[in-house]
Design an enzyme around this catalytic site. Structure first.
Site, PDB file in Angstrom:
ATOM      1  N   LYS A   1       0.840  -1.195   0.000  1.00 26.34           N
ATOM      2  CA  LYS A   1       0.000   0.000   0.000  1.00 26.34           C
ATOM      3  C   LYS A   1       0.879   1.250   0.000  1.00 26.34           C
ATOM      4  O   LYS A   1       0.708   2.145  -0.804  1.00 26.34           O
ATOM      5  CB  LYS A   1      -0.927  -0.040   1.216  1.00 26.34           C
ATOM      6  CG  LYS A   1      -1.840   1.149   1.304  1.00 26.34           C
ATOM      7  CD  LYS A   1      -2.807   1.040   2.458  1.00 26.34           C
ATOM      8  CE  LYS A   1      -3.447   2.403   2.662  1.00 26.34           C
ATOM      9  NZ  LYS A   1      -4.439   2.430   3.705  1.00 26.34           N
TER      10      LYS A   1
ATOM     11  N   GLU B   1      10.560  -4.778   4.506  1.00 24.60           N
ATOM     12  CA  GLU B   1      10.619  -6.181   4.105  1.00 24.60           C
ATOM     13  C   GLU B   1      10.286  -6.343   2.625  1.00 24.60           C
ATOM     14  O   GLU B   1      10.965  -7.051   1.873  1.00 24.60           O
ATOM     15  CB  GLU B   1       9.612  -7.013   4.918  1.00 24.60           C
ATOM     16  CG  GLU B   1       9.910  -7.119   6.403  1.00 24.60           C
ATOM     17  CD  GLU B   1       9.190  -6.056   7.228  1.00 24.60           C
ATOM     18  OE1 GLU B   1       8.974  -4.929   6.712  1.00 24.60           O
ATOM     19  OE2 GLU B   1       8.840  -6.351   8.389  1.00 24.60           O
TER      20      GLU B   1
ATOM     21  N   GLY C   1      -4.746  -1.600   5.006  1.00 19.73           N
ATOM     22  CA  GLY C   1      -3.960  -2.768   4.588  1.00 19.73           C
ATOM     23  C   GLY C   1      -4.648  -4.084   4.882  1.00 19.73           C
ATOM     24  O   GLY C   1      -4.780  -4.950   4.021  1.00 19.73           O
ATOM     25  N   ARG C   2      -5.143  -4.244   6.106  1.00 19.23           N
ATOM     26  CA  ARG C   2      -5.734  -5.540   6.476  1.00 19.23           C
ATOM     27  C   ARG C   2      -7.148  -5.713   5.939  1.00 19.23           C
ATOM     28  O   ARG C   2      -7.775  -6.744   6.159  1.00 19.23           O
ATOM     29  CB  ARG C   2      -5.699  -5.719   7.996  1.00 19.23           C
ATOM     30  CG  ARG C   2      -6.291  -4.581   8.789  1.00 19.23           C
ATOM     31  CD  ARG C   2      -5.928  -4.650  10.266  1.00 19.23           C
ATOM     32  NE  ARG C   2      -6.355  -3.472  11.006  1.00 19.23           N
ATOM     33  CZ  ARG C   2      -5.681  -2.347  11.104  1.00 19.23           C
ATOM     34  NH1 ARG C   2      -4.519  -2.232  10.488  1.00 19.23           N
ATOM     35  NH2 ARG C   2      -6.138  -1.325  11.800  1.00 19.23           N
TER      36      ARG C   2
ATOM     37  N   GLU D   1      -4.604  -6.346  14.934  1.00 18.23           N
ATOM     38  CA  GLU D   1      -4.072  -5.055  14.498  1.00 18.23           C
ATOM     39  C   GLU D   1      -5.180  -4.001  14.563  1.00 18.23           C
ATOM     40  O   GLU D   1      -4.914  -2.821  14.779  1.00 18.23           O
ATOM     41  CB  GLU D   1      -3.501  -5.149  13.072  1.00 18.23           C
ATOM     42  CG  GLU D   1      -2.583  -3.986  12.709  1.00 18.23           C
ATOM     43  CD  GLU D   1      -1.750  -4.223  11.455  1.00 18.23           C
ATOM     44  OE1 GLU D   1      -0.576  -4.596  11.553  1.00 18.23           O
ATOM     45  OE2 GLU D   1      -2.284  -4.007  10.355  1.00 18.23           O
TER      46      GLU D   1
ATOM     47  N   HIS E   1      -5.335 -32.379  17.800  1.00 18.88           N
ATOM     48  CA  HIS E   1      -4.169 -33.161  18.224  1.00 18.88           C
ATOM     49  C   HIS E   1      -3.038 -32.258  18.675  1.00 18.88           C
ATOM     50  O   HIS E   1      -1.891 -32.677  18.727  1.00 18.88           O
ATOM     51  CB  HIS E   1      -3.733 -34.080  17.085  1.00 18.88           C
ATOM     52  CG  HIS E   1      -4.810 -35.074  16.732  1.00 18.88           C
ATOM     53  ND1 HIS E   1      -4.938 -36.281  17.367  1.00 18.88           N
ATOM     54  CD2 HIS E   1      -5.847 -34.986  15.862  1.00 18.88           C
ATOM     55  CE1 HIS E   1      -5.991 -36.922  16.871  1.00 18.88           C
ATOM     56  NE2 HIS E   1      -6.562 -36.153  15.969  1.00 18.88           N
TER      57      HIS E   1
ATOM     58  N   LYS F   1       9.357  -0.741  13.821  1.00 14.42           N
ATOM     59  CA  LYS F   1       9.871  -0.437  12.474  1.00 14.42           C
ATOM     60  C   LYS F   1      10.974   0.609  12.568  1.00 14.42           C
ATOM     61  O   LYS F   1      12.023   0.472  11.938  1.00 14.42           O
ATOM     62  CB  LYS F   1       8.747   0.132  11.595  1.00 14.42           C
ATOM     63  CG  LYS F   1       7.752  -0.866  11.074  1.00 14.42           C
ATOM     64  CD  LYS F   1       6.817  -0.166  10.084  1.00 14.42           C
ATOM     65  CE  LYS F   1       5.618  -0.996   9.732  1.00 14.42           C
ATOM     66  NZ  LYS F   1       4.608  -0.278   8.969  1.00 14.42           N
TER      67      LYS F   1
HETATM   68  O1  LIG Z   1       1.135  -2.689   2.295  1.00 15.91           O
HETATM   69  P1  LIG Z   1       2.235  -2.078   3.078  1.00 15.91           P
HETATM   70  O2  LIG Z   1       2.193  -0.588   3.051  1.00 15.91           O
HETATM   71  O3  LIG Z   1       3.567  -2.608   2.614  1.00 15.91           O
HETATM   72  O4  LIG Z   1       2.042  -2.480   4.573  1.00 15.91           O
HETATM   73  C1  LIG Z   1       2.026  -3.813   4.983  1.00 15.91           C
HETATM   74  C2  LIG Z   1       1.463  -3.975   6.345  1.00 15.91           C
HETATM   75  O5  LIG Z   1       2.172  -3.202   7.288  1.00 15.91           O
HETATM   76  C3  LIG Z   1       1.281  -2.625   8.235  1.00 15.91           C
HETATM   77  O6  LIG Z   1       1.175  -1.277   7.964  1.00 15.91           O
HETATM   78  C4  LIG Z   1       1.778  -2.780   9.631  1.00 15.91           C
HETATM   79  O7  LIG Z   1       2.145  -4.065   9.931  1.00 15.91           O
HETATM   80  C5  LIG Z   1      -0.033  -3.346   7.977  1.00 15.91           C
HETATM   81  O8  LIG Z   1      -1.132  -2.655   8.413  1.00 15.91           O
HETATM   82  C6  LIG Z   1       0.023  -3.544   6.515  1.00 15.91           C
HETATM   83  O9  LIG Z   1      -0.910  -4.470   6.096  1.00 15.91           O
END
Ligand SMILES: O=P(O)(O)OC[C@H]1O[C@](O)(CO)[C@@H](O)[C@@H]1O
Length: 537
Positions: free
Chosen positions: A197, A203, A255-256, A341, A372, A501
């Site tokens: 987003k 990452e 995002g979620r 979250e 299990h 972060k």
């Molecule tokens: O889509 P992005 O901006 O890479 O963010 C990934 C994820 O990181 C967060 O901002 C925090 O973990 C989430 O809400 C989001 O889904």
């Protein structure tokens, strides 16, 4: 109403759920159905008075008014000054009214992007794209959190509908993830989707750069097989992805909550536009139900109220989600982000401490595997964990019917066992039947007692189709919303992930240079020095 609910809990605490079934109409009176879904909450301690009080609690919190504000596009995510309109993404599958935000017709924009996604999917799936290269056989979706969990959960769930390229999901910054995902793939027939987003997530960008190097080393015109999904045109462009291969969306989709947006492109490529549209239709059907149904017949509202009852009034700090549907193996992980979250907060909308605390811990695993593993604790542990069973009446494998029958039997057996338990007397009798006696019998019997009276709910559908998956995910989203409104928090920001972060950004150069930052805590410095010494040894 809060105090009234505490009083009702105290007054009914010693009553057994099984006693409530003396009323033969309980199962139907404490379950509800909508558009093919059945939600049974009769195996809980709710009675008429408790349910009425919970519904009054929802009214008191103005769930209906806040729901209308969300659907209207009001900026209910106040800490980020954003509207919350993931519901608009699934309305695209129908003939939805236009919605304006800050003078922009977001439905028109969404429709245009959706049409582009369909066109791109059709072209890629047929081999018409890329025009000058071989057909794409594999897609690597790089993203994390909401840019990964939704697509991977849905991809696994809809396996029987996949007739397009294979999709590989890379989320972890651990190089093992991208290494293993790219292993064996041909860069000439692989499409990389960078899903972020913000297009600023450490990452994802690191994995995207690694994928780019891999692609460039093994093929020509590597960047042509890169697609970006993001709200930031500037950043995708700076990364080198051409605008015609960027699918954008607005900041009104969190995002979620973004599996319905272009973030779901990998799913559309795999299952095709028609199935992807069915997924949206299912979500939209749940939206209509959520908006129209009276509170007592409203599935997301009742799912939320049962959850609140368990966490806030019965004191059960966690809840387990156990889908008896192997293909929903990533649903618990998906719901962990969605629920924790969203509602894992300590302050109210106005910044004051939450009066009644935030949302619960959510965890789970598909049945029968969970049986299990952690069901021992669920049946006999000292912590009561309400279980949310999810199960389909049919599988997709008609020739494996006996498997499905066993699956259904296990699901029913677990909720029944949680409810009934086994008394000391019953345990003794069982052991006597096995020839035990005396002290040995007494000791063994105690180990075999199940308190019972442990609550569970069951969500039932006919078969896990794209439409049903859409209904189910939207149901859980709205449940989170209702819980958030009643707790008085903002379910749509996530400031709690920022500090880690920031610190990670500071520690990356420290690790590379081999020198701990001055302000690091003694343990952190010691660990960092230990990592470096181990790596050098
Ligand atoms: O889509 P992005 O901006 O890479 O963010 C990934 C994820 O990181 C967060 O901002 C925090 O973990 C989430 O809400 C989001 O889904």
């Amino acid at each position: 109403m809060w105090n009234e609910l505490i009083r009702l809990r105290e007054a009914t605490e010693s009553r057994k759920i099984s006693e409530l079934f003396n009323d033969t109409s309980r199962a139907s009176a404490f379950s509800l159905q909508n558009d093919g879904l059945l939600f049974d909450y009769s195996k809980t301690t709710l009675d008429d008075d408790i349910r009425t009080a919970l519904i009054d609690l929802a009214r008191e919190a103005d769930v209906e008014g806040k729901r209308a504000a969300m659907f209207r596009g009001d900026k209910i995510n106040t800490t980020e000054d954003r509207a919350v309109l993931h519901v608009a993404s699934r309305a695209l599958a129908g003939d939805a009214d236009d919605i304006e935000i800050d003078g922009r017709n977001i439905m028109a924009e969404g429709r245009e992007t959706f049409e582009r996604m369909i066109q791109f999917s059709n072209d890629l799936r047929s081999g018409a794209w890329p025009a000058n290269g071989p057909k794409i056989t594999d897609v690597v979706n790089i993203g994390i959190g909401g840019s990964d969990l939704g697509p991977v959960m849905a991809y696994k769930a809809l396996m029987p509908y996949i007739d397009g390229p294979r999709v590989h999901f890379v989320s972890n910054v651990d190089g093992a993830d991208i290494h293993d995902a790219l292993h064996g793939l041909d860069p000439n027939t692989t499409l990389v989707i960078v899903s972020s987003k913000t297009f600023g997530t450490q990452e994802t960008l690191m994995n995207a750069r690694t994928a780019m190097r891999w692609m460039e080393a093994g093929s020509d015109n590597a960047m042509e097989r890169f697609v970006a999904i993001s709200t930031s045109r500037e950043r995708t462009e700076a990364f080198g992805i051409a605008p015609e291969r960027v699918f954008g969306f607005g900041d009104w989709i969190g995002g979620r909550y973004s599996v319905w947006s272009p973030i779901g492109l990998s799913l559309m490529l795999a299952v095709g536009p028609e199935n992807a549209t069915e997924f949206l239709r299912g979500g939209h059907s749940m939206d209509c139900h959520f908006v129209d149904a009276p509170l007592q017949e409203n599935m997301p509202v009742m799912l939320a109220l049962v959850g609140l009852w368990h966490q806030k009034f019965c004191g059960y700090a966690t809840r387990a989600v156990v889908p008896y549907e192997h293909r929903l193996s990533r649903l618990p992980a998906y719901l962990q982000q969605l629920e924790m979250e969203s509602n894992g907060k300590s302050v109210a909308m106005d910044g004051t401490p939450l009066k009644h605390g935030g949302g619960p811990v959510v965890w789970g695993e598909p049945g029968t595997n969970g049986q299990h593993a952690f069901f021992q604790l669920i049946h006999q542990g000292t912590n009561v964990v309400p279980v949310e069973f999810i199960v389909g009446a049919m599988g997709h494998e008609p020739d494996l019917r006996e498997h499905h029958e066993a699956l259904l039997a296990n699901c029913l057996a677990q909720s029944e066992a949680l409810l009934k338990g086994r008394t000391l007397e019953e345990a003794r009798n069982q052991l006597i039947g096995q020839g035990k006696s005396g002290d040995e019998l007494e000791v063994l019997a105690r180990h075999r007692v199940f308190s019972g009276n442990r609550p569970s709910t069951t969500l039932v559908y006919k078969k896990l189709t794209p439409y049903v998956l859409g209904q189910m995910i939207a149901l859980y989203e709205h449940r989170v919303f209702v819980e958030g409104v009643i707790l008085g928090l903002n379910s749509f920001d996530q400031w709690g992930v920022e500090l880690g972060k920031e610190l990670a950004d500071g520690l990356v150069p420290a690790i590379a240079s081999g020198k701990a930052p001055e302000n690091a805590n003694g343990s952190t410095r010691m660990l960092l020095e230990h990592f470096l010494a181990l790596a050098a040894s």
